[in-house]
Write a protein that holds these residues in place. Structure first.
Motif, PDB file in Angstrom:
ATOM      1  N   GLN A 180       1.991  48.682 -46.862  1.00  0.00           N
ATOM      2  CA  GLN A 180       2.316  48.046 -45.588  1.00  0.00           C
ATOM      3  C   GLN A 180       2.525  49.109 -44.509  1.00  0.00           C
ATOM      4  N   SER A 189       4.037  47.753 -41.183  1.00  0.00           N
ATOM      5  CA  SER A 189       5.449  47.418 -41.348  1.00  0.00           C
ATOM      6  C   SER A 189       6.313  48.669 -41.434  1.00  0.00           C
ATOM      7  N   GLN A 190       5.816  49.693 -42.118  1.00  0.00           N
ATOM      8  CA  GLN A 190       6.566  50.943 -42.216  1.00  0.00           C
ATOM      9  C   GLN A 190       6.782  51.564 -40.844  1.00  0.00           C
ATOM     10  N   GLY A 244       8.475  47.726 -38.739  1.00  0.00           N
ATOM     11  CA  GLY A 244       9.440  46.779 -39.309  1.00  0.00           C
ATOM     12  C   GLY A 244       9.264  45.367 -38.802  1.00  0.00           C
ATOM     13  N   THR A 292       6.216  43.246 -39.251  1.00  0.00           N
ATOM     14  CA  THR A 292       5.069  42.482 -39.743  1.00  0.00           C
ATOM     15  C   THR A 292       5.301  41.967 -41.160  1.00  0.00           C
ATOM     16  N   HIS A 293       4.586  40.888 -41.466  1.00  0.00           N
ATOM     17  CA  HIS A 293       4.533  40.344 -42.824  1.00  0.00           C
ATOM     18  C   HIS A 293       3.295  40.870 -43.518  1.00  0.00           C
ATOM     19  N   GLU A 316      -1.883  42.714 -43.253  1.00  0.00           N
ATOM     20  CA  GLU A 316      -0.637  42.578 -42.505  1.00  0.00           C
ATOM     21  C   GLU A 316      -0.861  41.857 -41.185  1.00  0.00           C
ATOM     22  N   ARG A 376       3.114  35.342 -40.698  1.00  0.00           N
ATOM     23  CA  ARG A 376       2.892  35.280 -42.149  1.00  0.00           C
ATOM     24  C   ARG A 376       1.627  34.482 -42.488  1.00  0.00           C
ATOM     25  N   THR A 407       5.433  38.545 -48.349  1.00  0.00           N
ATOM     26  CA  THR A 407       6.744  39.056 -47.947  1.00  0.00           C
ATOM     27  C   THR A 407       7.432  38.088 -46.998  1.00  0.00           C
TER      28      THR A 407
END
Length: 275
Positions: free
Chosen positions: A160, A163-164, A167, A169-170, A186, A190, A216
């Motif tokens: 991800q 996201s990393q 912070g 995103t799904h 991603e 969702r 997620t």
């Protein structure tokens, strides 16, 4: 258009305030236009949009198989001045999709039938009767071990990247029966992440009997419906399902697992297929 942008922010905490650059997940309006007719506009992350176009078209029943989508052209466009924010012109993206005549005529008939009915606001659906649809595809009767569910969730964060950085995103992942993560997509939404994954799976000609999907997020009705419509037999979610999602999974023959965290999981439907 980049899915990741940066902005100088002020960090506050127990130490002295400091200004530094922070990553933000971008989201833009994406219009899905079929044979010249606009069908839906979604707010989405501007990446893997061809996967999104194919996955959305499949999961919404607009096309029956991947080769029904004949072409996909991505066209950025500036929105009107009145739609700009903070004096900055906003951009949207049009996905100009060409589908087979059979699928297009069916879509036109569906739109004609829905015209004038009371709207319920569910992903462009215009009638309550259209909001909840039965799954019309058999799902693969997979059997997995709890260790596979745990492995899938443990491996997903490394895939991800957006996201990393943000912070925000799904993710949705296609995992082997042993839990190994094979594909990840991603998005800020969702449902969009799952549609992108379904599109990527179709392009890769994945056999639904070879694994399961992990997400997620919570497991809503739409997440269950899209998973089952792809023929996948198990959906593992990090959070809880809804009541409608459980009933839909039960009816479709889909294993639905929620709260998959560490070595724990709650199996809501068809628990005999989780060892």
């Amino acid at each position: 258009m980049a899915p990741l942008i940066h902005r100088v922010v002020r960090r506050l905490g127990t130490e002295a305030a400091r200004d530094e650059s922070a990553g933000l997940a971008e989201e833009v309006p994406v219009a899905l236009v079929y044979n010249g007719i606009s069908h839906a506009v979604m707010l989405a992350s501007p990446q893997d949009l061809e996967d999104f176009a194919l996955g959305f078209s499949l999961s919404e029943g607009i096309i029956d198989r991947a080769d029904d989508l004949l072409d996909c052209e991505t066209t950025p466009s500036d929105l009107s001045v009145s739609e700009s924010l903070a004096g900055v012109p906003e951009q949207g993206i049009s996905l100009e999709l060409k589908v087979t005549l059979r699928c297009f005529m069916r879509l036109k008939e569906r739109r004609r039938t829905l015209a004038g009915r009371t709207g319920c606001g569910l992903c462009g659906t215009e009638s309550l009767a259209e909001a909840i649809r039965p799954v019309r595809r058999e799902v693969a009767p997979v059997v997995v071990a709890t260790a596979a569910l745990a492995r899938a969730m443990a491996e997903m964060p490394a895939h991800q990247t957006l996201s990393q950085a943000t912070g925000a995103t799904h993710a949705a992942a296609w995992c082997g029966l042993d839990g190994a993560v094979r594909l990840v997509r991603e998005d800020v939404g969702r449902h969009n992440a799952l549609d992108k994954l379904i599109g990527a799976m179709a392009l890769a000609e994945v056999d639904p009997a070879d694994g399961f999907i992990a997400v997620t997020s919570r497991a809503s009705y739409e997440m269950v419906y899209k998973t089952a419509s792809a023929g996948v037999g198990l959906l593992a979610a990090v959070s809880a399902p809804t009541g409608l999602a459980v009933r839909t999974a039960e009816s479709a023959g889909l294993v639905l697992a929620g709260f998959v965290r560490g070595d724990r999981a709650t199996v809501y439907t068809h628990p005999e297929r989780v060892r």
